[in-house]
Scaffold this motif. Structure first.
Motif: not given
Length: 340
Positions: A106-108, A111-113, A127, A130, A133-135, A137
């Motif tokens: 989840e973005n919160q 995950i973007k890290r 990527k 998405s 609110r999830c991504a 990779y």
């Protein structure tokens, strides 16, 4: 069964054939159970759940699978960034180079890290998708030259040397609640109040042992200690802590009391968790309290610390018919309940 959690709903809509993949650190989701994959988890409760349904599940500390490498692996990025890094190192050390690897979260939950983490390890990344609110990779494993065991650390607390891992509660620090709890134990367990209730060495259960500080503190004072945790990371940490201090104790992987059938103790000591990732979960603490009388000798006591706002008084009243508050610093309370 359709996916229930946002991360699994994102995976469900992919074209990837996930049969014979590893699900690493997965959530509880019925969709995963139907994919013919293998759950790789440090959560004993999840491993028991999968095994009871005849599904493939293992801990990262189990022996390597004799059936060979999986077709790929999906890492569910955890709340703890350091734990996510450990899982990546473990996967790269365990799986053949070039094994397909996907990371979802989840973005919160940060995950973007993973983009920076993968880049630092020299792993390529793109990527895939998405939504919700999830991504998601995609990457692949490679030899990165870093040993997963390097994340284990040691630190001093309460006169003890503690082993710590990113997957363990209070990683690398002396929790304030545990500090308050330990301050109450000498008189309650080893003074006149405690000693008058038993004969011989104190039979003590450290429930939710974490890095093993409570178990080691008790063992150093002559108690016969059993330490339990639902996390295999914590079980390994507690074993290392006891050994590192020249102490003995029985350390058990268990979903609360599931592995302790028929065993009774003079005292159950606990700083129980109430979070499951970012969600509040009173379930384990409710079982800890509700089933405690079944695992205590007559006159045995449950002593636990908890955040002051948590609704444990009603549970203690129901299970024991009464309790007392030994300490309250406005952040934490130490409760004591005695079995008749």
């Amino acid at each position: 069964m359709s996916a229930q959690t946002p991360v699994c709903q994102l995976l469900e809509r992919q074209e990837t054939d996930y049969r014979h993949w590893w699900w690493v650190g997965p959530p509880q989701d019925g969709w995963l159970e139907g994919t013919q994959g293998t759950a790789i988890s440090a959560d004993v409760a999840l491993l028991i759940y999968w095994a009871a349904r005849g599904l493939s599940a293992r801990s990262p500390f189990d022996e390597p699978l004799s059936a060979g490498a999986p077709a790929g692996a999906v890492l569910f990025w955890p709340k703890s960034h350091a734990l996510g890094e450990w899982w990546l190192l473990w996967l790269c050390a365990t799986l053949p180079p070039g094994t397909p690897l996907q990371l979802v979260g989840e973005n919160q939950g940060g995950i973007k890290r993973v983009l920076k983490v993968l880049a630092a390890l020299g792993l390529g990344c793109r990527k895939r998708d998405s939504a919700r609110r999830c991504a998601l990779y995609a990457s692949q494993t490679a030899r990165v030259g870093l040993d997963p065991d390097a994340v284990w650390t040691r630190f001093e607390a309460g006169g003890l040397q503690l082993a710590s891992h990113p997957g363990v509660f209070g990683h690398g620090k002396f929790d304030d609640g545990t500090r308050l709890l330990l301050a109450q134990l000498p008189e309650i367990l080893f003074g006149d109040i405690g000693a008058s209730r038993r004969q011989g060495a104190l039979q003590a259960l450290d429930m939710g042992c974490g890095d093993g500080i409570i178990a080691a503190w008790l063992a150093r004072r002559g108690a016969m200690v059993t330490a339990v945790d639902v996390s295999v990371f914590a079980v390994e940490a507690a074993r290392r802590t006891l050994a590192g201090n020249g102490l003995e104790g029985d350390v058990v992987a268990s979903d609360v009391y599931s592995a302790l059938a028929g065993r009774r103790f003079d005292a159950i000591i606990s700083n129980p968790p109430f979070h499951q990732q970012r969600d509040i979960d009173y379930g384990p603490a409710a079982r800890l309290i509700g089933e405690a009388p079944e695992h205590l000798q007559s006159g045995g006591q449950l002593v636990m610390v908890a955040n002051a706002f948590l609704p444990y008084p009603a549970l203690l009243e129901r299970a024991f018919g009464g309790f007392e508050i030994l300490a309250d610093d406005r952040r934490f309370r130490v409760y004591r309940a005695v079995k008749d």
